[in-house]
Design a protein around this motif. Structure first.
Motif, PDB file in Angstrom:
ATOM      1  N   ALA A 106       0.800  -1.218   0.000  1.00 29.03           N
ATOM      2  CA  ALA A 106       0.000   0.000   0.000  1.00 29.03           C
ATOM      3  C   ALA A 106       0.839   1.278   0.000  1.00 29.03           C
ATOM      4  CB  ALA A 106      -0.967  -0.008   1.190  1.00 29.03           C
ATOM      5  N   PRO A 107       1.990   1.328   0.705  1.00 25.83           N
ATOM      6  CA  PRO A 107       2.760   2.570   0.707  1.00 25.83           C
ATOM      7  C   PRO A 107       3.461   2.908  -0.606  1.00 25.83           C
ATOM      8  CG  PRO A 107       3.205   1.294   2.691  1.00 25.83           C
ATOM      9  CD  PRO A 107       2.480   0.400   1.737  1.00 25.83           C
ATOM     10  N   VAL A 108       3.560   1.949  -1.542  1.00 25.76           N
ATOM     11  CA  VAL A 108       4.151   2.268  -2.844  1.00 25.76           C
ATOM     12  C   VAL A 108       3.248   3.303  -3.518  1.00 25.76           C
ATOM     13  CG1 VAL A 108       4.752   1.352  -5.115  1.00 25.76           C
ATOM     14  CG2 VAL A 108       5.214   0.005  -3.056  1.00 25.76           C
ATOM     15  N   PRO A 109       3.796   4.457  -3.953  1.00 31.97           N
ATOM     16  CA  PRO A 109       2.950   5.534  -4.493  1.00 31.97           C
ATOM     17  C   PRO A 109       2.057   5.069  -5.625  1.00 31.97           C
ATOM     18  CG  PRO A 109       5.169   6.322  -4.139  1.00 31.97           C
ATOM     19  CD  PRO A 109       5.217   4.838  -3.908  1.00 31.97           C
ATOM     20  N   VAL A 122       6.258   5.440   6.039  1.00 31.70           N
ATOM     21  CA  VAL A 122       6.582   4.014   5.954  1.00 31.70           C
ATOM     22  C   VAL A 122       7.394   3.739   4.694  1.00 31.70           C
ATOM     23  CG1 VAL A 122       5.613   1.703   5.689  1.00 31.70           C
ATOM     24  CG2 VAL A 122       4.586   3.300   7.312  1.00 31.70           C
ATOM     25  N   GLY A 123       6.988   4.393   3.608  1.00 30.00           N
ATOM     26  CA  GLY A 123       7.691   4.212   2.345  1.00 30.00           C
ATOM     27  C   GLY A 123       9.142   4.634   2.413  1.00 30.00           C
ATOM     28  N   TRP A 124       9.419   5.665   3.205  1.00 36.70           N
ATOM     29  CA  TRP A 124      10.810   6.107   3.350  1.00 36.70           C
ATOM     30  C   TRP A 124      11.610   5.066   4.125  1.00 36.70           C
ATOM     31  CZ3 TRP A 124      14.199   7.197   7.331  1.00 36.70           C
ATOM     32  CH2 TRP A 124      15.376   7.860   6.954  1.00 36.70           C
ATOM     33  N   VAL A 125      11.023   4.522   5.170  1.00 36.40           N
ATOM     34  CA  VAL A 125      11.724   3.512   5.976  1.00 36.40           C
ATOM     35  C   VAL A 125      12.032   2.273   5.140  1.00 36.40           C
ATOM     36  CG1 VAL A 125      11.540   1.977   7.966  1.00 36.40           C
ATOM     37  CG2 VAL A 125      10.723   4.339   8.128  1.00 36.40           C
ATOM     38  N   PHE A 126      11.065   1.862   4.314  1.00 33.68           N
ATOM     39  CA  PHE A 126      11.219   0.646   3.510  1.00 33.68           C
ATOM     40  C   PHE A 126      11.465   0.989   2.038  1.00 33.68           C
ATOM     41  CE2 PHE A 126       8.625  -0.618   7.172  1.00 33.68           C
ATOM     42  CZ  PHE A 126       9.338  -1.723   7.616  1.00 33.68           C
ATOM     43  N   ARG A 127      12.162   2.085   1.800  1.00 32.00           N
ATOM     44  CA  ARG A 127      12.321   2.590   0.434  1.00 32.00           C
ATOM     45  C   ARG A 127      13.054   1.606  -0.477  1.00 32.00           C
ATOM     46  NH1 ARG A 127      15.389   5.115   4.026  1.00 32.00           N
ATOM     47  NH2 ARG A 127      17.626   5.502   3.701  1.00 32.00           N
TER      48      ARG A 127
END
Length: 205
Positions: A106-109, A122-127
């Motif tokens: 879900a966090p993938v843009p 979250v996306g930055w943490v798991f980039r």
């Protein structure tokens, strides 16, 4: 139904294999290390994953009704989600397989707008993982098969309940978690749903 599955040794993948077999499907699981999939069943075939080329995959994919990928993403680990999805699509063309269901996050843009703030954090943490999954999504969306991208939020080890929400074309509002067991069950359900072909589907509680 005969399924060709990628990612069967992961935590979601093992549940997906077990549920598919329980539901009466045949599964060809493409795996790097067969011993990491501790399931034996007459309807399960473990296909060694070697070279990510279409010819190497075609033998195990022949006769499949659908291809499913629950591969984790990681650019640092060679972008397995994008790399193997591209190879799977080439093998699908060679074998005449038209249905593809993949899992992303879900966090993938989403295309067409930024992710909500919580997802961006979250996306930055798991980039690292999400870069690979984003590339995989682009590959899938650019294909000519009947694809569906399933986008769950944070995954847990909870039970299979069947009480999840789906959001076609976007993420589930205020959907913060989902069990891996319910994700596996939803993927099996969505394979047979023509309404989600060519669409992304958010899923969460």
């Amino acid at each position: 139904m005969r399924l060709a599955l990628f990612g069967g040794t992961g935590r979601t993948g093992r549940l997906l294999v077990a549920q598919a077999l329980d539901d009466g499907h045949q599964v060809a699981a493409f795996v790097r290390s067969p011993e990491r999939l501790p399931i034996t069943h007459p309807d399960l075939t473990k296909v060694p994953m070697g070279d990510p080329g279409p010819r190497a995959l075609s033998a195990g994919m022949k006769g499949a009704d659908a291809v499913v990928s629950v591969l984790n993403g990681s650019t640092r680990a060679g972008s397995p989600a994008a790399t193997w999805t591209r190879a799977a699509l080439s093998a699908m063309a060679e074998c005449g397989v038209r249905r593809l269901v993949v899992t992303s996050a879900a966090p993938v843009p989403l295309r067409g707008g930024p992710a909500p703030l919580a997802y961006r954090l979250v996306g930055w943490v798991f980039r690292d993982a999400h870069r690979d999954l984003a590339a995989m999504e682009d590959i899938v969306r650019g294909s000519d098969v009947a694809w569906t991208i399933v986008r769950p939020p944070r995954l847990t080890n909870g039970p299979r309940t069947g009480r999840y929400r789906l959001e076609t074309g976007g993420n589930v509002p205020r959907g913060l978690s989902l069990s891996r067991a319910d994700l596996a069950g939803a993927v099996l359900h969505l394979i047979d749903d023509p309404a989600v072909a060519g669409r992304g589907v958010g899923i969460a509680y």
